[in-house]
Design a protein around this motif. Structure first.
Motif, PDB file in Angstrom:
ATOM      1  N   LYS A  71      -9.060   1.174  -8.280  1.00 12.68           N
ATOM      2  CA  LYS A  71      -7.619   1.361  -8.031  1.00 12.68           C
ATOM      3  C   LYS A  71      -7.016   0.301  -7.107  1.00 12.68           C
ATOM      4  O   LYS A  71      -5.847   0.400  -6.762  1.00 12.68           O
ATOM      5  CB  LYS A  71      -7.366   2.718  -7.360  1.00 12.68           C
ATOM      6  CG  LYS A  71      -7.722   3.939  -8.185  1.00 12.68           C
ATOM      7  CD  LYS A  71      -7.282   5.173  -7.431  1.00 12.68           C
ATOM      8  CE  LYS A  71      -7.640   6.466  -8.130  1.00 12.68           C
ATOM      9  NZ  LYS A  71      -7.270   7.645  -7.337  1.00 12.68           N
ATOM     10  N   LYS A  84      -6.206  -0.918  -3.535  1.00 17.13           N
ATOM     11  CA  LYS A  84      -6.171  -0.161  -2.275  1.00 17.13           C
ATOM     12  C   LYS A  84      -5.544   1.199  -2.496  1.00 17.13           C
ATOM     13  O   LYS A  84      -4.853   1.424  -3.496  1.00 17.13           O
ATOM     14  CB  LYS A  84      -5.349  -0.939  -1.235  1.00 17.13           C
ATOM     15  CG  LYS A  84      -6.067  -2.153  -0.714  1.00 17.13           C
ATOM     16  CD  LYS A  84      -5.278  -2.828   0.374  1.00 17.13           C
ATOM     17  CE  LYS A  84      -6.072  -4.013   0.897  1.00 17.13           C
ATOM     18  NZ  LYS A  84      -5.274  -4.909   1.705  1.00 17.13           N
ATOM     19  N   ARG A 107       1.224   1.606  -0.934  1.00 17.17           N
ATOM     20  CA  ARG A 107      -0.225   1.735  -1.165  1.00 17.17           C
ATOM     21  C   ARG A 107      -0.595   3.067  -1.796  1.00 17.17           C
ATOM     22  O   ARG A 107      -1.773   3.333  -2.062  1.00 17.17           O
ATOM     23  CB  ARG A 107      -0.996   1.579   0.147  1.00 17.17           C
ATOM     24  CG  ARG A 107      -0.807   0.238   0.829  1.00 17.17           C
ATOM     25  CD  ARG A 107      -1.263  -0.910  -0.029  1.00 17.17           C
ATOM     26  NE  ARG A 107      -1.076  -2.192   0.643  1.00 17.17           N
ATOM     27  CZ  ARG A 107      -1.280  -3.357   0.071  1.00 17.17           C
ATOM     28  NH1 ARG A 107      -1.656  -3.439  -1.190  1.00 17.17           N
ATOM     29  NH2 ARG A 107      -1.086  -4.471   0.740  1.00 17.17           N
ATOM     30  N   ASN A 148      -1.349   5.541  -4.504  1.00 14.30           N
ATOM     31  CA  ASN A 148      -1.679   5.523  -5.925  1.00 14.30           C
ATOM     32  C   ASN A 148      -1.130   6.770  -6.612  1.00 14.30           C
ATOM     33  O   ASN A 148      -0.576   7.665  -5.949  1.00 14.30           O
ATOM     34  CB  ASN A 148      -3.197   5.405  -6.095  1.00 14.30           C
ATOM     35  CG  ASN A 148      -3.682   4.013  -5.755  1.00 14.30           C
ATOM     36  OD1 ASN A 148      -3.058   3.016  -6.125  1.00 14.30           O
ATOM     37  ND2 ASN A 148      -4.788   3.927  -5.025  1.00 14.30           N
TER      38      ASN A 148
HETATM   39  C1  LIG Z   1       2.165   0.663  -6.072  1.00 15.38           C
HETATM   40  S1  LIG Z   1       0.597   0.034  -6.378  1.00 15.38           S
HETATM   41  C2  LIG Z   1      -0.415   1.193  -5.547  1.00 15.38           C
HETATM   42  C3  LIG Z   1      -1.293   0.551  -4.536  1.00 15.38           C
HETATM   43  C4  LIG Z   1      -2.295  -0.408  -5.109  1.00 15.38           C
HETATM   44  N1  LIG Z   1      -3.476   0.302  -5.568  1.00 15.38           N
HETATM   45  C5  LIG Z   1      -2.678  -1.466  -4.097  1.00 15.38           C
HETATM   46  O1  LIG Z   1      -3.837  -1.874  -4.089  1.00 15.38           O
HETATM   47  O2  LIG Z   1      -1.810  -1.900  -3.345  1.00 15.38           O
HETATM   48  C6  LIG Z   1       0.448   0.422  -8.076  1.00 15.38           C
HETATM   49  C7  LIG Z   1      -0.808  -0.100  -8.702  1.00 15.38           C
HETATM   50  O3  LIG Z   1      -1.943   0.581  -8.173  1.00 15.38           O
HETATM   51  C8  LIG Z   1      -2.895   0.845  -9.201  1.00 15.38           C
HETATM   52  N2  LIG Z   1      -3.005   2.301  -9.375  1.00 15.38           N
HETATM   53  C9  LIG Z   1      -2.154   3.260  -8.969  1.00 15.38           C
HETATM   54  N3  LIG Z   1      -2.598   4.485  -9.264  1.00 15.38           N
HETATM   55  C10 LIG Z   1      -3.757   4.326  -9.900  1.00 15.38           C
HETATM   56  C11 LIG Z   1      -4.702   5.221 -10.472  1.00 15.38           C
HETATM   57  N4  LIG Z   1      -4.520   6.550 -10.452  1.00 15.38           N
HETATM   58  N5  LIG Z   1      -5.804   4.703 -11.045  1.00 15.38           N
HETATM   59  C12 LIG Z   1      -6.012   3.365 -11.100  1.00 15.38           C
HETATM   60  N6  LIG Z   1      -5.140   2.452 -10.569  1.00 15.38           N
HETATM   61  C13 LIG Z   1      -4.032   2.922  -9.969  1.00 15.38           C
HETATM   62  C14 LIG Z   1      -2.355   0.194 -10.456  1.00 15.38           C
HETATM   63  O4  LIG Z   1      -2.888  -1.097 -10.546  1.00 15.38           O
HETATM   64  C15 LIG Z   1      -0.870   0.124 -10.184  1.00 15.38           C
HETATM   65  O5  LIG Z   1      -0.246  -0.912 -10.915  1.00 15.38           O
END
Ligand SMILES: C[S@@+](CC[C@H](N)C(=O)[O-])C[C@H]1O[C@@H](n2cnc3c(N)ncnc32)[C@H](O)[C@@H]1O
Length: 399
Positions: free
Chosen positions: A106, A108, A204, A206
């Motif tokens: 995911k 962060k 951050r 998810n």
């Molecule tokens: C707003 S960001 C969230 C924070 C991000 N994970 C980071 O490292 O900063 C949105 C991105 O996080 C990842 N993400 C969010 N929710 C997820 C989940 N349930 N499973 C896998 N990736 C996720 C995806 O790549 C998405 O495009």
């Protein structure tokens, strides 16, 4: 431009007015102008340097004063609010509740470092900048202009954010404008009906579907601030998850949307259910959506007040079975509306009390919604829909 819609569905019902962009206050320009004059006069007293040197000094001092002064109104506004005034205060508050760390698959994510109670404020944040959701000019130019107004710290916060859907033929090391656009589209959230903003701390969070998300964020127009509340009890070590979209849709549709918009295949607790359980969950979510549509038909007079309240109770019940606890404040407030329209003061009071409780969890005990529900309990006749329909007894909540 597409941006995260995870709250826009929720927000259109919870927030009413169009937000202002959170830019540097106009007074900064005035202060800068008077400072220019001051510096200019000061240099006239010491008039020995050559003209180019003098000009260079003036420019340097002006830039330094501008950078220092443009922070002042911002800090002043922050001090007036409940938000801690400095980055250190903010970081200390965040650190007492959660930590940001790598989550397998995911990028962060945010993990609770202690138990968090339902209704607690997890995070409060002002936007780095806000843009209209519909624009006619170039989005990259607009974002670049906003980025140029940020402090170096804020600039770094922005460029540290994750991004997806970056054009494969471009190079993120060189194409900064396109990179900024990808970051914006991956992280921007709704700030009212017609605008979207960037909030680097909450970015951050998810995503999780239906019963898997445990925090909800809301934009507070008057305070110019985003609030994140826990909508269920969260245990130390659990990941904090919000929702990026209306998750009252079947798993296939949710996954297709998330893959297209955010480039990930959702494996949250709800999406990972075995097929049989997943189908049951889909049925409940579909039923909630259909019931909401039926409830809305009370407005057109297709169903009466008693039928409308039966539907509200059914939505509540199915929500409990599914573990979908979001939007209950709005639902109970709408039921109070029906009761008020049918001139039932006791029922209006009871639904408003329930709405106060659930708005309290989701949007905060200090929110406008809670305050409206408190007023309604003491003055049901003051509701704008009061006595607009035939006077009948309206059932009160079972809970
Ligand atoms: C707003 S960001 C969230 C924070 C991000 N994970 C980071 O490292 O900063 C949105 C991105 O996080 C990842 N993400 C969010 N929710 C997820 C989940 N349930 N499973 C896998 N990736 C996720 C995806 O790549 C998405 O495009």
């Amino acid at each position: 431009m597409t941006t995260r819609r995870r709250i826009s569905q929720r927000k259109t019902s919870l927030e009413k007015s169009e937000p202002e962009a959170f830019g540097r206050p106009r007074s900064v320009k005035n202060s800068l102008f008077s400072l220019h004059k001051h510096v200019y006069n000061a240099n006239r007293v010491f008039s020995t340097p050559k003209v180019p040197t003098l000009l260079a000094i003036i420019v340097l001092i002006s830039v330094a004063c501008y950078l220092a002064l443009r922070e002042l109104p911002y800090r002043f506004v922050q001090k007036q609010s409940a938000i801690p005034a400095t980055h250190d205060d903010l970081e200390a508050r965040d650190a007492s509740i959660f930590t940001v760390q790598g989550i397998p698959g995911k990028g962060k994510g945010i993990i609770a470092v202690r138990d968090i109670k339902r209704g607690e404020v997890v995070l409060q944040e002002r936007p780095l900048f806000v843009l209209p959701s519909e624009i006619t000019t170039s989005p990259t130019a607009l974002i670049t202009r906003h980025l140029s107004l940020l402090t170096p710290y804020e600039h770094a916060q922005f460029y540290n954010l994750s991004y997806v859907n970056f054009p494969p033929d471009l190079d993120p090391e060189n194409d900064f404008a396109e990179l900024a656009l990808a970051i914006f589209q991956t992280n921007a959230v709704s700030t009212g009906v017609n605008s979207v903003g960037i909030f680097p701390r909450m970015a951050r969070l998810n995503h999780g579907c239906s019963s898997a998300f445990n925090v909800v964020y809301t934009w507070r127009e008057k305070e110019g601030m985003l609030m994140v509340h826990a909508i269920r009890d969260i245990q130390k070590g659990e990941e904090l998850l919000t929702t990026y979209t209306d998750t009252k849709r079947p798993r296939d549709q949710r996954r297709a949307y998330l893959l297209h918009q955010y480039s990930f295949h959702c494996t949250c607790d709800v999406c990972s259910l075995p097929d049989k359980k997943s189908k049951e969950s889909d049925r409940r979510l579909k039923s909630m959506s259909e019931l909401h549509a039926q409830f809305a038909s009370w407005g057109g007079g297709t169903i009466d007040g008693v039928q409308a309240i039966e539907i509200v109770k059914r939505i509540w019940e199915v929500g409990s079975e599914e573990g979908y606890l979001s939007e209950r404040g709005r639902l109970a407030a709408d039921a109070a509306w029906v009761a008020a329209a049918h001139s039932d003061a006791a029922s209006t009071n009871a639904w408003a009390r329930l709405a106060e409780e659930w708005f309290g969890y989701e949007v905060g005990v200090d929110s406008e919604q809670v305050s409206e529900m408190r007023t309604l309990q003491t003055q049901p006749e003051g509701h704008l829909a009061w006595a607009s329909r035939q006077a009948i007894r309206i059932p009160t909540p079972d809970v």
